[in-house]
Design an enzyme around this catalytic site. Structure first.
Site, mmCIF file in Angstrom:
data_model
loop_
_atom_site.group_PDB
_atom_site.id
_atom_site.type_symbol
_atom_site.label_atom_id
_atom_site.label_comp_id
_atom_site.label_asym_id
_atom_site.label_seq_id
_atom_site.Cartn_x
_atom_site.Cartn_y
_atom_site.Cartn_z
ATOM 1 C CB SER A 138 -0.904 -0.011 1.228
ATOM 2 O OG SER A 138 -0.143 -0.124 2.395
ATOM 3 C CD GLU A 157 -7.949 4.620 -2.819
ATOM 4 O OE1 GLU A 157 -7.209 5.245 -3.601
ATOM 5 O OE2 GLU A 157 -7.545 3.744 -2.044
ATOM 6 N N GLY A 204 1.840 3.217 -2.205
ATOM 7 C CA GLY A 204 2.773 3.385 -3.318
ATOM 8 C C GLY A 204 4.051 2.564 -3.237
ATOM 9 N NE ARG A 215 -0.835 9.967 6.522
ATOM 10 C CZ ARG A 215 -1.360 9.111 5.652
ATOM 11 N NH1 ARG A 215 -1.321 9.365 4.375
ATOM 12 N NH2 ARG A 215 -1.917 7.994 6.040
ATOM 13 C CG ASP A 272 -4.653 7.733 3.294
ATOM 14 O OD1 ASP A 272 -5.589 7.686 2.464
ATOM 15 O OD2 ASP A 272 -3.490 7.394 3.028
ATOM 16 C CB THR A 273 -8.422 10.639 1.029
ATOM 17 O OG1 THR A 273 -9.425 9.614 0.986
ATOM 18 C CG2 THR A 273 -7.240 10.204 0.185
ATOM 19 C CD GLU A 321 -5.922 0.223 -3.676
ATOM 20 O OE1 GLU A 321 -5.215 -0.753 -3.445
ATOM 21 O OE2 GLU A 321 -5.709 1.343 -3.194
HETATM 22 P P1 AMP Z 1 -3.106 2.503 -5.216
HETATM 23 O O1 AMP Z 1 -1.920 2.115 -4.387
HETATM 24 O O2 AMP Z 1 -3.607 1.410 -6.106
HETATM 25 O O3 AMP Z 1 -4.211 3.133 -4.377
HETATM 26 O O4 AMP Z 1 -2.623 3.671 -6.195
HETATM 27 C C1 AMP Z 1 -2.195 4.910 -5.691
HETATM 28 C C2 AMP Z 1 -2.476 6.014 -6.702
HETATM 29 O O5 AMP Z 1 -1.793 5.773 -7.920
HETATM 30 C C3 AMP Z 1 -3.945 6.163 -7.081
HETATM 31 O O6 AMP Z 1 -4.664 6.893 -6.115
HETATM 32 C C4 AMP Z 1 -3.810 6.882 -8.411
HETATM 33 O O7 AMP Z 1 -3.508 8.257 -8.224
HETATM 34 C C5 AMP Z 1 -2.598 6.212 -9.034
HETATM 35 N N1 AMP Z 1 -3.020 5.045 -9.832
HETATM 36 C C6 AMP Z 1 -3.140 3.784 -9.391
HETATM 37 N N2 AMP Z 1 -3.573 2.950 -10.359
HETATM 38 C C7 AMP Z 1 -3.734 3.705 -11.468
HETATM 39 C C8 AMP Z 1 -4.142 3.437 -12.817
HETATM 40 N N3 AMP Z 1 -4.456 2.209 -13.230
HETATM 41 N N4 AMP Z 1 -4.159 4.472 -13.675
HETATM 42 C C9 AMP Z 1 -3.827 5.725 -13.274
HETATM 43 N N5 AMP Z 1 -3.425 6.034 -12.044
HETATM 44 C C10 AMP Z 1 -3.372 5.055 -11.134
#
Ligand code: AMP
Length: 402
Positions: free
Chosen positions: A163, A273, A165, A369, A292-293, A285
């Site tokens: 998670s 999300e 990133g 954070r 968190d948001t 997701e």
């Molecule tokens: P996640 O860890 O899957 O919540 O991804 C974190 C962030 O990355 C998301 O909130 C988006 O800003 C970006 N992101 C994730 N997957 C995609 C996707 N398939 N296309 C574009 N942006 C993405």
């Protein structure tokens, strides 16, 4: 089985005992809400003095992935409610405990499905038939290369179990495939020498992204007003509520959020999300717990996402969700080691409508954070401006800087 509608007295036979699995900043706010309702709160995490432990009645330190210790603590504490606050938990043990009669929030299946990107993605896209980005799960570099050809660039690769990133890369063309694969392997929670599964996702060129906090309570399923947010490196930086949306997009976002949340079941608050492209909604997701948001709701709603979560899983009704203002949140981040000091809080909080939450976390190398600046305003732009000013005014001094 807990008897809904009855709350006993803390530190007595009839106490309403709640075991928090994970004790971060979101769990801390849940713990505060539970304490307001007279519950007995037991906080668990892998390190001592984690944020929720600072307000809980007592705590246990162990890895949430350690099934045997998790069982031992549950059997010792006999909680009425087991409340996961993080994704990485021995969820098979939760499934077992639930079968034995314990209540897992919202339920063990939701915790198991959302622990792994594969579980929740297949459930939403394949069972519920809700639109998502195109995706392929891969567990070898060869399969990843093949998936890149099939998906086309740009694409994202993310470890199935990660998670914020971690291990996630955006690939614009084929030249960085090796690097992205290695990074994803290192970022996955499983780690070690064997390959961990990753998801390869087609890039969604969305107009904006939102979180729809959706609460399943004894009297129904309800959505909070949409939250807009900005992510950098896969982690949230700023959020605001409400996000201005077309009526059509908002109607579809609520429909999808309710379908996903009702599909997972149980009582509690979920963070759904979504990506928005014109009037179209694409599922990204879901967290079966506060998001968190959603910390922005501490400044905008009479019942924050934490209050809604506690009230819903205790089996109490949510007759209405009252948002009294527009608002915004800005995360406070820092790098370093040790116990930080937050300088200039007086100037920061001279902004009207501003609030501050400091989580009480030590730095331990890498970015963390540590707090959040909150603001209400007559518009989300004004609130964002205030929250940003609060965040910018605070100088985080880390011991290594001395
Ligand atoms: P996640 O860890 O899957 O919540 O991804 C974190 C962030 O990355 C998301 O909130 C988006 O800003 C970006 N992101 C994730 N997957 C995609 C996707 N398939 N296309 C574009 N942006 C993405």
């Amino acid at each position: 089985m807990p008897s809904h509608g009855t709350i006993g007295t803390v530190f007595s036979q009839n106490a309403c005992r709640v075991l928090l699995l994970g004790s971060g900043e979101l769990g801390k706010e849940v713990a505060i809400e539970l304490k307001r309702l007279g519950c007995e709160v037991i906080a668990c995490d892998r390190y001592a003095n984690a944020p929720a432990m600072q307000v809980a009645d007592r705590s246990h330190v162990f890895s949430m992935l350690d099934a045997a210790t998790l069982r031992r603590v549950v059997e010792e504490e006999k909680p009425q409610y087991i409340v996961p606050e993080i994704e990485a938990i021995a969820t098979e043990e939760l499934v077992q405990l639930e079968q034995e009669g314990y209540t897992v929030v919202p339920n063990a299946r939701a915790a198991r499905l959302t622990m792994n990107r594969e579980g929740i993605r297949r459930f939403v896209a394949e069972e519920l038939q809700i639109p998502t980005s195109p995706y392929v799960f891969v567990d070898s570099k060869e399969a990843f290369e093949q998936a890149c050809k099939e998906t086309g660039f740009p694409l994202l690769i993310k470890p199935a179990m990660s998670s914020s990133g971690k291990g996630q890369s955006l690939l614009k063309k084929a030249d960085a495939i090796d690097q992205a694969w290695t990074y994803a392997q290192e970022g996955g929670r499983v780690g070690g020498t064997h390959h961990s599964t990753c998801i390869v996702e087609g890039f969604v060129d969305f107009d904006y992204e939102i979180t729809v906090l959706t609460v399943r309570a004894s009297n129904g399923t309800f959505c909070c007003d949409p939250i807009g947010h900005v992510q950098e490196d896969g982690d949230y930086r700023r959020s605001w509520q409400p996000m201005a949306m077309s009526e059509k997009a908002w109607a579809q976002a609520q429909e999808i959020s309710r379908t996903v949340v009702d599909g997972l079941g149980g009582y509690g608050l979920f963070g759904v999300e979504l990506f928005v492209c014109g009037d179209e909604i694409i599922f990204s997701e879901v967290s079966p717990r506060p998001h968190d948001t959603g910390m922005v709701t501490l400044a905008t709603q009479e019942l924050s996402e934490f209050a809604l979560h506690a009230r819903a899983f205790l089996g109490l009704p949510i007759p209405d969700i009252f948002r009294y203002s527009d608002g915004a949140s800005v995360a406070l981040l820092a790098n370093g080691e040790g116990a930080p000091s937050f300088n200039n809080c007086d100037t920061a909080l001279s902004q009207p409508g501003s609030q501050l939450r400091l989580f009480g976390k030590h730095l331990c190398g890498g970015q963390r954070r540590l707090g959040v600046a909150l603001a209400r305003g007559t518009t989300t732009d004004q609130a964002l401006d205030i929250a940003q000013k609060v965040a910018d005014s605070i100088h985080i001094e880390t011991p290594t800087e001395l």
